[in-house]
Design a protein around this motif. Structure first.
Motif, PDB file in Angstrom:
ATOM      1  N   GLU A 104     -32.004   1.597  -5.787  1.00  0.00           N
ATOM      2  CA  GLU A 104     -31.555   2.496  -6.703  1.00  0.00           C
ATOM      3  C   GLU A 104     -29.921   2.701  -6.645  1.00  0.00           C
ATOM      4  OE1 GLU A 104     -31.447   6.905  -5.825  1.00  0.00           O
ATOM      5  OE2 GLU A 104     -33.527   5.842  -5.322  1.00  0.00           O
ATOM      6  N   PHE A 105     -29.588   2.016  -6.364  1.00  0.00           N
ATOM      7  CA  PHE A 105     -27.802   1.417  -6.015  1.00  0.00           C
ATOM      8  C   PHE A 105     -27.139  -0.037  -6.714  1.00  0.00           C
ATOM      9  CE2 PHE A 105     -27.903   5.171  -1.803  1.00  0.00           C
ATOM     10  CZ  PHE A 105     -27.199   6.201  -3.387  1.00  0.00           C
ATOM     11  N   GLY A 106     -28.564  -0.197  -6.738  1.00  0.00           N
ATOM     12  CA  GLY A 106     -27.956  -1.973  -7.778  1.00  0.00           C
ATOM     13  C   GLY A 106     -28.191  -2.836  -6.746  1.00  0.00           C
ATOM     14  N   ALA A 107     -29.020  -2.840  -5.573  1.00  0.00           N
ATOM     15  CA  ALA A 107     -29.266  -4.654  -5.234  1.00  0.00           C
ATOM     16  C   ALA A 107     -29.758  -5.500  -6.063  1.00  0.00           C
ATOM     17  CB  ALA A 107     -29.874  -4.326  -3.228  1.00  0.00           C
ATOM     18  N   LEU A 108     -29.794  -6.535  -5.396  1.00  0.00           N
ATOM     19  CA  LEU A 108     -30.808  -7.471  -6.513  1.00  0.00           C
ATOM     20  C   LEU A 108     -31.975  -7.516  -5.529  1.00  0.00           C
ATOM     21  CD1 LEU A 108     -28.405 -10.515  -7.213  1.00  0.00           C
ATOM     22  CD2 LEU A 108     -28.812  -8.591  -8.424  1.00  0.00           C
ATOM     23  N   GLY A 109     -32.008  -7.379  -4.621  1.00  0.00           N
ATOM     24  CA  GLY A 109     -33.505  -7.421  -3.562  1.00  0.00           C
ATOM     25  C   GLY A 109     -32.877  -7.067  -2.297  1.00  0.00           C
ATOM     26  N   GLY A 110     -34.096  -6.019  -1.479  1.00  0.00           N
ATOM     27  CA  GLY A 110     -34.051  -5.569  -0.362  1.00  0.00           C
ATOM     28  C   GLY A 110     -34.559  -6.778   0.357  1.00  0.00           C
ATOM     29  N   ILE A 111     -34.886  -6.109   2.169  1.00  0.00           N
ATOM     30  CA  ILE A 111     -35.834  -7.082   2.713  1.00  0.00           C
ATOM     31  C   ILE A 111     -35.731  -6.351   3.675  1.00  0.00           C
ATOM     32  CG2 ILE A 111     -34.949  -8.779   3.365  1.00  0.00           C
ATOM     33  CD1 ILE A 111     -37.447 -10.875   2.690  1.00  0.00           C
ATOM     34  N   VAL A 112     -37.054  -6.158   4.379  1.00  0.00           N
ATOM     35  CA  VAL A 112     -36.264  -5.898   6.339  1.00  0.00           C
ATOM     36  C   VAL A 112     -36.312  -6.964   6.774  1.00  0.00           C
ATOM     37  CG1 VAL A 112     -38.009  -5.329   8.240  1.00  0.00           C
ATOM     38  CG2 VAL A 112     -38.465  -3.797   6.405  1.00  0.00           C
ATOM     39  N   SER A 113     -35.413  -7.344   7.599  1.00  0.00           N
ATOM     40  CA  SER A 113     -34.753  -8.592   8.119  1.00  0.00           C
ATOM     41  C   SER A 113     -35.390  -8.807   9.879  1.00  0.00           C
ATOM     42  CB  SER A 113     -33.402  -8.739   8.764  1.00  0.00           C
ATOM     43  OG  SER A 113     -32.944  -9.486   8.994  1.00  0.00           O
ATOM     44  N   GLY A 114     -36.454 -10.358   8.974  1.00  0.00           N
ATOM     45  CA  GLY A 114     -37.107 -10.564  10.267  1.00  0.00           C
ATOM     46  C   GLY A 114     -38.381  -8.819  11.248  1.00  0.00           C
ATOM     47  N   SER A 115     -38.846  -8.446  12.409  1.00  0.00           N
ATOM     48  CA  SER A 115     -39.533  -7.896  12.689  1.00  0.00           C
ATOM     49  C   SER A 115     -38.445  -6.532  12.516  1.00  0.00           C
ATOM     50  CB  SER A 115     -40.054  -7.601  13.883  1.00  0.00           C
ATOM     51  OG  SER A 115     -38.591  -8.399  14.726  1.00  0.00           O
ATOM     52  N   GLY A 116     -37.720  -6.716  11.468  1.00  0.00           N
ATOM     53  CA  GLY A 116     -36.837  -5.423  11.902  1.00  0.00           C
ATOM     54  C   GLY A 116     -36.246  -4.550  12.786  1.00  0.00           C
ATOM     55  N   PRO A 117     -35.377  -3.783  12.928  1.00  0.00           N
ATOM     56  CA  PRO A 117     -35.501  -2.095  11.561  1.00  0.00           C
ATOM     57  C   PRO A 117     -34.300  -3.032  10.716  1.00  0.00           C
ATOM     58  CG  PRO A 117     -34.761  -1.292  13.632  1.00  0.00           C
ATOM     59  CD  PRO A 117     -34.939  -2.856  13.715  1.00  0.00           C
ATOM     60  N   THR A 118     -32.997  -3.319  10.895  1.00  0.00           N
ATOM     61  CA  THR A 118     -32.223  -3.738  10.186  1.00  0.00           C
ATOM     62  C   THR A 118     -32.703  -4.454   8.881  1.00  0.00           C
ATOM     63  OG1 THR A 118     -31.307  -4.875  11.764  1.00  0.00           O
ATOM     64  CG2 THR A 118     -30.127  -5.068   9.611  1.00  0.00           C
ATOM     65  N   VAL A 119     -32.038  -3.284   6.951  1.00  0.00           N
ATOM     66  CA  VAL A 119     -33.185  -4.426   6.046  1.00  0.00           C
ATOM     67  C   VAL A 119     -31.118  -4.781   5.335  1.00  0.00           C
ATOM     68  CG1 VAL A 119     -33.384  -3.119   3.863  1.00  0.00           C
ATOM     69  CG2 VAL A 119     -33.994  -1.856   6.203  1.00  0.00           C
ATOM     70  N   ALA A 120     -31.530  -6.029   4.581  1.00  0.00           N
ATOM     71  CA  ALA A 120     -30.848  -7.139   3.967  1.00  0.00           C
ATOM     72  C   ALA A 120     -31.055  -6.420   2.896  1.00  0.00           C
ATOM     73  CB  ALA A 120     -31.263  -8.122   4.830  1.00  0.00           C
ATOM     74  N   PHE A 121     -29.260  -5.989   2.044  1.00  0.00           N
ATOM     75  CA  PHE A 121     -29.540  -6.102   0.951  1.00  0.00           C
ATOM     76  C   PHE A 121     -28.929  -7.242  -0.061  1.00  0.00           C
ATOM     77  CE2 PHE A 121     -30.508  -1.604   1.781  1.00  0.00           C
ATOM     78  CZ  PHE A 121     -31.852  -1.558   1.118  1.00  0.00           C
TER      79      PHE A 121
END
Ligand code: C5P
Length: 311
Positions: A251-268
């Motif tokens: 919603e804040f404009g990231a080109l894409g977002g994904i859980v990093s590996g097994s998480g819980p960090t989320v990468a945008f």
């Protein structure tokens, strides 16, 4: 003896974190591991490992992300040093100091990074003379992500992640990482992925044409659209708040977002340095995320930053 010929009194190695740009997971193998097709990407969030000869084995952890890191022989970095000593026939103890900035249990391979850094540092401290393939073999025995962290950059991983091949990847990318206070256990996330799949047939994983094309083009927008992670649904199932974090970043404009590996960090993925800064500010202000980090990739793998010699 000239001082150049003396072994260094200590060796410090800097090592990056990783995010998987694509993580395709097959059905579990007989040994319990899952066959993967993944694109590893190293980013400039770094841990630093310093090794020093010592009368006894020892380990200390410091830095912003040190909470919860084991300081006994179960630490993967300690196991890396001991394994290298065993393979190289070294009968010497070392003291390890790990300065952590990579999130712990965050899906960014922090423990694996420390193990890779320790292999490089002890190799230099002891002058073992092992070849790169020999170091990679020891790395693979320690964990699926460890060989990648030796080389860094952007690379394809197969097998259980430990078999690496180069990929043609252009461009440099701006990332915002949304950190979680709690960690996720990697085996638990793989098990949840299996549970969610139930009896469904799972194809053998192979790299997608969309990801390969995006990497070749160096176009951040194409890369943002191609990001994918088969473990994401499992990580969200175990930690539902991650779904809200992903929605907020997009919603804040990231080109894409994904859980990093097994998480819980989320990468945008962000369009530019400025866009990454804006995104980081918006995520923090929204209250959806407790802590954010910005980083760029690709970054170099484990490399020596200091190796002072006595005298
Ligand atoms: O190789 P590593 O020790 O990092 O893996 C941690 C755990 O993650 C494994 O014990 C396994 O449960 C799971 N895993 C998996 N398939 C992979 C990699 C890891 O099931 N390819």
């Amino acid at each position: 003896m000239t001082s150049a010929a003396l072994p260094p009194s200590s060796v410090t190695v800097r090592v990056p974190a990783k995010v998987n740009l694509e993580l395709l997971v097959g059905a579990p193998r007989g040994d319990g591991y899952h066959p993967l097709s993944t694109i590893f990407h190293a980013v400039n969030l770094f841990d630093e490992v310093t090794v020093m000869s010592a009368p006894e084995w020892g380990l200390a952890v410091s830095g912003p992300q040190s909470f919860g890191v084991p300081v006994d022989g179960t630490n993967l970095a300690a196991r890396a040093a001991q394994k290298l000593a065993e393979v190289a026939g070294i009968d010497e103890a070392v003291h390890l100091t790990i300065r952590k900035d990579i999130p712990v249990a965050g899906g960014m391979a922090g423990g694996s990074a420390d193990a890779a850094a320790t292999l490089v540092a002890c190799d230099v401290l002891w002058g073992t003379g092992l070849s790169r393939p020999e170091l990679e073999e020891i790395a693979a025995g320690l964990g699926s992500d460890v060989p990648f962290l030796l080389g860094g950059g952007t690379a394809m991983g197969s097998g259980r992640g430990e078999r690496l091949a180069p990929v043609l990847a252009r461009g440099s990318y701006h990332w915002v990482f949304a950190l979680s206070e709690a960690g996720l256990s990697t085996p638990a996330v793989y098990a949840e992925c299996d549970r969610l799949r139930g009896d469904r047939a799972v194809p053998d994983p192979s790299p997608s044409a969309e990801m390969m094309t995006a990497l070749r083009s160096g176009d951040a927008r194409a890369l943002g659209a191609a990001l994918s992670n088969d473990l994401q649904a499992a990580a969200i199932s175990l930690m539902p708040a991650l779904g809200d974090v992903l929605d907020a970043g997009l919603e804040f404009g990231a080109l894409g977002g994904i859980v990093s590996g097994s998480g819980p960090t989320v990468a945008f993925l962000a369009e530019s340095n400025e866009a990454a800064l804006d995104l980081a500010v918006s995520l923090t202000a929204s209250g959806a995320v407790q802590d954010v980090r910005r980083a760029t990739g690709p970054a170099h793998g484990a490399h020596v930053i200091s190796a002072p010699r006595p005298g």
